[in-house]
Each structure stands twice: as C-alpha cells, then as structure tokens.
Design an enzyme around this catalytic site. Structure first.
Site, PDB file in Angstrom:
ATOM      1  N   ARG A   1      52.125  99.891  93.588  1.00  0.00           N
ATOM      2  CA  ARG A   1      50.780  99.307  93.506  1.00  0.00           C
ATOM      3  C   ARG A   1      50.012  99.463  94.798  1.00  0.00           C
ATOM      4  NH1 ARG A   1      52.517  93.388  91.338  1.00  0.00           N
ATOM      5  NH2 ARG A   1      53.969  94.159  89.773  1.00  0.00           N
TER       6      ARG A   1
ATOM      7  N   GLU B   1      63.160  96.348  93.607  1.00  0.00           N
ATOM      8  CA  GLU B   1      62.112  97.097  92.910  1.00  0.00           C
ATOM      9  C   GLU B   1      60.899  97.148  93.832  1.00  0.00           C
ATOM     10  OE1 GLU B   1      60.772  95.223  89.245  1.00  0.00           O
ATOM     11  OE2 GLU B   1      58.794  96.129  89.488  1.00  0.00           O
TER      12      GLU B   1
ATOM     13  N   THR C   1      56.200  99.142  88.378  1.00  0.00           N
ATOM     14  CA  THR C   1      54.838  99.474  87.943  1.00  0.00           C
ATOM     15  C   THR C   1      54.731 100.966  87.621  1.00  0.00           C
ATOM     16  OG1 THR C   1      54.190  97.836  89.642  1.00  0.00           O
ATOM     17  CG2 THR C   1      52.438  98.799  88.340  1.00  0.00           C
TER      18      THR C   1
ATOM     19  N   LYS D   1      63.009  94.591  80.745  1.00  0.00           N
ATOM     20  CA  LYS D   1      62.312  93.623  81.592  1.00  0.00           C
ATOM     21  C   LYS D   1      61.471  92.750  80.664  1.00  0.00           C
ATOM     22  CE  LYS D   1      58.408  93.668  84.867  1.00  0.00           C
ATOM     23  NZ  LYS D   1      58.231  93.777  86.325  1.00  0.00           N
TER      24      LYS D   1
HETATM   25  C1  3PG Z   1      55.589  91.559  89.265  1.00  0.00           C
HETATM   26  O1  3PG Z   1      55.648  92.572  88.595  1.00  0.00           O
HETATM   27  O2  3PG Z   1      54.667  91.300  90.049  1.00  0.00           O
HETATM   28  C2  3PG Z   1      56.703  90.654  89.134  1.00  0.00           C
HETATM   29  O3  3PG Z   1      56.716  90.177  87.857  1.00  0.00           O
HETATM   30  C3  3PG Z   1      56.742  89.581  90.144  1.00  0.00           C
HETATM   31  O4  3PG Z   1      56.131  88.447  89.704  1.00  0.00           O
HETATM   32  P1  3PG Z   1      56.112  87.196  90.669  1.00  0.00           P
HETATM   33  O5  3PG Z   1      55.226  87.570  91.840  1.00  0.00           O
HETATM   34  O6  3PG Z   1      55.502  86.102  89.821  1.00  0.00           O
HETATM   35  O7  3PG Z   1      57.500  86.913  91.095  1.00  0.00           O
END
Ligand code: 3PG
Length: 210
Positions: free
Chosen positions: A49, A45, A73, A133
């Site tokens: 961002r 994924e 995101t 999710k």
């Molecule tokens: C995110 O969307 O940033 C994910 O949930 C990843 O989270 P993490 O950095 O705690 O693994």
C-alpha cells in the site's frame, strides 16, 4: 538446492500472530524484521500500500531468511508478479478475484485469499483453497461469525484480520477453525515510522506468546 516454498497452512502454523505491516521507508524493513524476530515472530505480511513496500519485501526476503515474508494487499495479477519478483514467499488478498487467483498461480506464489461471506468461502474451497483470510474480521461478523462456520464449513482454517488486538486475539485463537490472527497492533505504521523497535519487540514477544 533451495528449500521448497512453504504452503499457506505451513506458514499460518509459524505462530499465533502474523503482524500486518504498513511501511513508509524501506530502510526500516530489516531493523523491523529483526525487532520482530527478537520477539519470536516468524512470519509477516507487508502490505503493498506504500511506494516502499516492494523494496521492503525484497530486503526482508534477502537479508532476513529466518522470517517468512508475504506481500499483502495483492489485489490483482500485476501485483502478484511484482510480489514474487521481490521475493515474497506468499501473497495475501483482502478479497478474491480471478485476476488474483490466476496471477498468483502464474507467478507460483502461494495465496492466502480473502473472504468475508459464506458463499465466497465455498467458492474458494471449490477452487482448492483450505486456508483463507477473513477480512475485515470485526466488521464482517467477528468471532461469532467464524465460530458458526466450523460445523458447516469443515476443513477450512482462517486467519482473521481487521480490528484484532492483543486483548481480543485469545478469543479468536480459541476457535478450532482459526489458524492464526493478523493485525497491525504489533508493529503499527506510526511505531515503525518512529523507529520504536524496542516497543515493537515487546509487542512481538507478547503476541508470539499467545
Ligand atoms: C489490514 O489489512 O490492514 C489488516 O486487516 C490489519 O487491520 P488492523 O490494522 O485493524 O489490525
């Protein structure tokens, strides 16, 4: 004829861990994908961002057919369309709105919708989603929360993300309603920025073996 787009459950079944990627330089996307593939990762994924994210999705989708790349995101309909146009195979959202659901449907983009409460999960199930999710996984209730849902919410499988590590992943993966886990620990933003691809391959190998 091109292959049909895989479904979300099929994508979640590609491995125990889906790395969550935050990438600052699109030029690192293909080397990163190859480093992850070398460790046995088959789906990622890339979060939308950073300014480089859509181009990174496009490059991986074009140049790395062995890895299934999703856009994360995806928080509104416009991002869903941009993700699809970039070649994403699926979208991930941290929570879910009508804009996200409709935008992904209009774009023909399979969606892994985010949910953090039982009511949100029930609404998503009513809307036809069976894979979700769970975010932010640790902060929203952790392993005990998801474990408690197996009986009242049968038929829903989860990909939890948010605070999961190599050490905590096995406890999540042991649950019957967990399809896979996601997280940034396999290929962190600093590791990608530093070009630490050998280290990323080693982490990928350990994650894929879970
Ligand atoms: C995110 O969307 O940033 C994910 O949930 C990843 O989270 P993490 O950095 O705690 O693994």
């Amino acid at each position: 004829m091109s292959d049909p787009m895989p479904s979300i459950p099929e994508i979640l079944a590609l491995g125990p861990v889906m790395p969550v990627i935050v990438i600052d330089d699109a030029a690192q996307a293909v080397p990163l994908a190859h480093a992850l593939l070398a460790g046995g990762i088959r789906t990622i994924e890339i979060t939308l961002r950073t300014p480089a994210a859509l181009e990174a999705v496009r490059l991986v989708a074009t140049d790395c057919p062995d890895i299934t790349v999703g856009a994360g995101t995806v928080n509104n309909a416009a991002l869903a369309k941009q993700a699809r146009d970039a070649g994403a195979a699926f979208a991930v959202s941290p929570g879910t709105t009508a804009s996200v659901i409709n935008g992904c449907a209009d774009a023909g983009l399979p969606l892994l919708p985010g949910a953090a409460t039982v009511s949100e999960m029930m609404e998503l199930q009513d809307a036809g989603f069976s894979a979700m999710k769970f975010f932010p996984a640790n902060a929203a209730g952790g392993i005990s929360f998801i474990k408690a849902l197996a009986s009242p919410l049968p038929g829903i499988i989860f990909c939890p993300t948010g605070g999961i590590t190599q050490d905590s992943a096995p406890d999540w993966l042991a649950l019957s309603n967990i399809a896979c886990v996601g997280g940034s620990w396999v290929a962190s933003q600093p590791a990608i920025a530093a070009g630490a691809f050998d280290d990323i391959t080693a982490r990928a190998r350990a994650a894929a073996a879970l």
